[in-house]
Design an enzyme around this catalytic site. Structure first.
Site, PDB file in Angstrom:
ATOM      1  N   GLU A 155      22.477  25.355  46.573  1.00  0.00           N
ATOM      2  CA  GLU A 155      22.503  24.842  47.937  1.00  0.00           C
ATOM      3  C   GLU A 155      21.165  25.058  48.649  1.00  0.00           C
ATOM      4  O   GLU A 155      20.900  24.437  49.681  1.00  0.00           O
ATOM      5  CB  GLU A 155      23.604  25.537  48.742  1.00  0.00           C
ATOM      6  CG  GLU A 155      25.011  25.276  48.236  1.00  0.00           C
ATOM      7  CD  GLU A 155      26.031  26.148  48.951  1.00  0.00           C
ATOM      8  OE1 GLU A 155      25.637  26.854  49.918  1.00  0.00           O
ATOM      9  OE2 GLU A 155      27.208  26.145  48.559  1.00  0.00           O
ATOM     10  N   ASP A 162      21.943  43.292  37.708  1.00  0.00           N
ATOM     11  CA  ASP A 162      22.106  44.516  36.931  1.00  0.00           C
ATOM     12  C   ASP A 162      23.459  44.519  36.225  1.00  0.00           C
ATOM     13  O   ASP A 162      24.478  44.113  36.804  1.00  0.00           O
ATOM     14  CB  ASP A 162      22.016  45.715  37.883  1.00  0.00           C
ATOM     15  CG  ASP A 162      22.085  47.047  37.174  1.00  0.00           C
ATOM     16  OD1 ASP A 162      21.184  47.335  36.372  1.00  0.00           O
ATOM     17  OD2 ASP A 162      23.050  47.793  37.417  1.00  0.00           O
TER      18      ASP A 162
END
Length: 558
Positions: A274, A225
């Site tokens: 990751e 956002d």
């Protein structure tokens, strides 16, 4: 760790099957506004249990992922975009166990889950901010926000001339622990939403930790956002003009679209990389140009960015072609997919926007010509789904829902409605709970009514009323999403080939596929480009010619 899904096979622009592309390059992502999707406990407010119960519907609809608007612990001053705890679920929506169960159920149905993240600001009930107020000036926690002394002889004026997006000054003065007037704090939105200071390392560390929390729970990514708002210009300089809301999206502001945001997103990308399963970042970035939007989706930053330029385009062939070309051209150098969206929880639904004359903006108060609006909305959907890249669908648009433009003032809850200036505050009209059944309390939304009143005519627009009905808007969406998934010329890609077409008509080719869209108010006769695959309205035939109805889109295989 929750098991993640394999990416579907995609197609090259020539139509030949290639190695599977990352799932997000051609995904259709369905936005769920949790308050208004489904109510599982009968309290009149949508919740995570309700969403979970309706996941099979989304699977049958044919979308690839679900984006959930905020469900975090919040005082709800701005419908959950004022977050008090980023690792907790607001009781109105359920518990963390409900969130875990929802994600697992979605994955079992081969649906991915994107959660909303609100990093520009938090709630004034956030522990950091509450402690900063208690400790007063000099508190080290105040460094994590933008606290400043006021201007004027007694500090009675805001530190600069910035205005809130919701209207009024972007600053609120505090009261010191001894009861005297104190410093001011920055809030680009409501006063209950203080902005974080992203120059502070603790803020950056905290949000990397929040990312890991939700990734560990199995989230497939984040819609970010106000992604353009985190970094402010050094010194917080005056803008020098009023009515700043009208400048948003047109100019680079000292509080929006600063270059420093990109370092933050590169660090976030390293965190996501990751994890297994192709987790993604999606930017809500209001920028002056699509070229600046493209900066958010460079290879080491985010994966997608909302295409607000497309959302705001009028139903006009020339304008649509210009924004399609501009969007594809801007994304091509950074290797990111274009995204396409017609509606969301902050704008008037496109079935209502297209029912009104062009040029009125994205927040309207008039219902307009509903028949015309729905006809154009259906055509616009097929056009959007034919374009290369990823598409977003806002809950209820597959039912052809219009905005509710006649909500009484006493039921409205949009915070900007209660402010004297700024936005019109009519976002409640696109947030009315969606109808599932012809009858019953709240048309199947839940047993306890709905938090915003639904029009009686929505019974005929419900999922129950449209399911299995040839030509209904719901069945059109289901057919379009199935065809999009199956046809090798649809989905991922970075370009289209424009074909000659009459004025007011768009025609383009992709591998083995042609899309024709008539934005004129009259039928148009044109050579049939192939075998009709799907159309938003009945297409006539005259020998080798097709008669494309007014405000209609047709898909063809060639």
């Amino acid at each position: 760790m929750t098991q993640h899904l394999a990416a579907p096979a995609t197609a090259t622009t020539s139509g030949h099957r290639a190695e599977p592309a990352p799932w997000w390059r051609d995904a259709v992502i369905y936005q769920v506004y949790p308050r208004s999707f489904a109510d599982g406990n009968g309290d009149g407010m949508g919740d995570l249990a309700g969403i979970r119960s309706r996941l099979p519907y989304l699977r049958e609809l044919g979308v690839d992922a679900v984006w959930l608007s905020p469900f975090y612990a919040s005082p709800q001053a701005d419908a959950g975009y004022d977050v008090a705890d980023y690792r907790a679920i607001d009781p109105m929506f359920g518990t963390l166990h409900d969130a875990d169960a929802l994600i697992r159920s979605a994955h079992a149905l081969e649906l991915r889950v994107i959660v909303d993240l609100v990093p520009n600001h938090c709630s004034d009930r956030h522990d950091w901010f509450r402690q900063a107020l208690r400790e007063g000036p000099g508190s080290r926690l105040r460094e994590r926000f933008h606290f400043r002394p006021g201007r004027g002889e007694d500090g009675e004026q805001p530190p600069n001339d910035w205005e809130s997006v919701f209207g009024g000054p972007a600053w609120t003065r505090t009261v010191d622990p001894d009861g005297t007037p104190g410093e001011w704090y920055l809030h680009l939105f409501a006063p209950e939403q203080p902005d974080f200071n992203w120059e502070h390392p603790a803020v950056r560390d905290e949000f990397r930790s929040i990312l890991r929390f939700w990734l560990d729970l199995g989230a497939d990514g984040f819609r970010v956002d106000v992604a353009h708002g985190l970094v402010k210009a050094p010194g917080l300089p005056d803008i020098g003009s009023g009515d700043q809301v009208k400048l948003l999206g047109n100019d680079v502001m000292p509080f929006f679209d600063q270059d420093g945001v990109h370092e933050i997103y590169r660090s976030w990308r390293r965190v996501l990389d990751e994890y297994e399963g192709e987790r993604i970042l999606v930017a809500e970035a209001w920028t002056p140009t699509v070229e600046r939007t493209a900066l958010y989706v460079r290879p080491d930053e985010m994966h997608q960015a909302f295409n607000f330029q497309y959302l705001g385009t009028s139903w006009d062939a020339e304008e649509l072609r210009e924004v399609v070309d501009g969007s594809l051209a801007a994304m091509r150098p950074v290797g990111a997919p274009a995204t396409w969206v017609l509606s969301n929880h902050d704008v008037t639904r496109h079935a209502t926007r297209f029912a009104n004359p062009p040029g009125l903006g994205t927040q309207l108060r008039e219902q307009g010509d509903r028949e015309l609006g729905l006809r154009r909305a259906r055509a616009a959907t097929l056009l959007m789904l034919a374009l290369p890249g990823s598409a977003y669908v806002y809950q209820g648009e597959e039912l052809g829902l219009p905005d509710v433009t006649d909500l009484p003032d006493e039921v409205r809850q949009d915070p900007s409605f209660f402010r004297a200036e700024g936005q019109d505050g009519f976002r409640d009209g696109c947030r009315v709970p969606i109808p599932w059944t012809r009858e019953g309390a709240s048309y199947g939304f839940g047993a306890g009514g709905s938090w915003l009143p639904q029009p009686a005519e929505w019974a005929d627009l419900s999922v129950e009323a449209q399911t299995g009905v040839p030509g209904s808007t719901l069945e059109l969406y289901r057919a379009a999403l199935a065809a999009r998934r199956e046809h090798p010329g649809l989905g991922a890609g970075d370009g289209v080939t424009w074909l000659d077409a009459p004025e007011g008509v768009l025609a383009f080719a992709r591998g083995g596929f042609v899309c024709t869209t008539n934005t004129r108010g009259t039928d148009v006769r044109l050579p049939a480009p192939g075998t009709l695959l799907l159309a938003s309205a009945p297409v006539g035939s005259e020998g080798d010619f097709a008669v494309l109805p007014a405000d209609a889109t047709a898909w063809w295989t060639v």
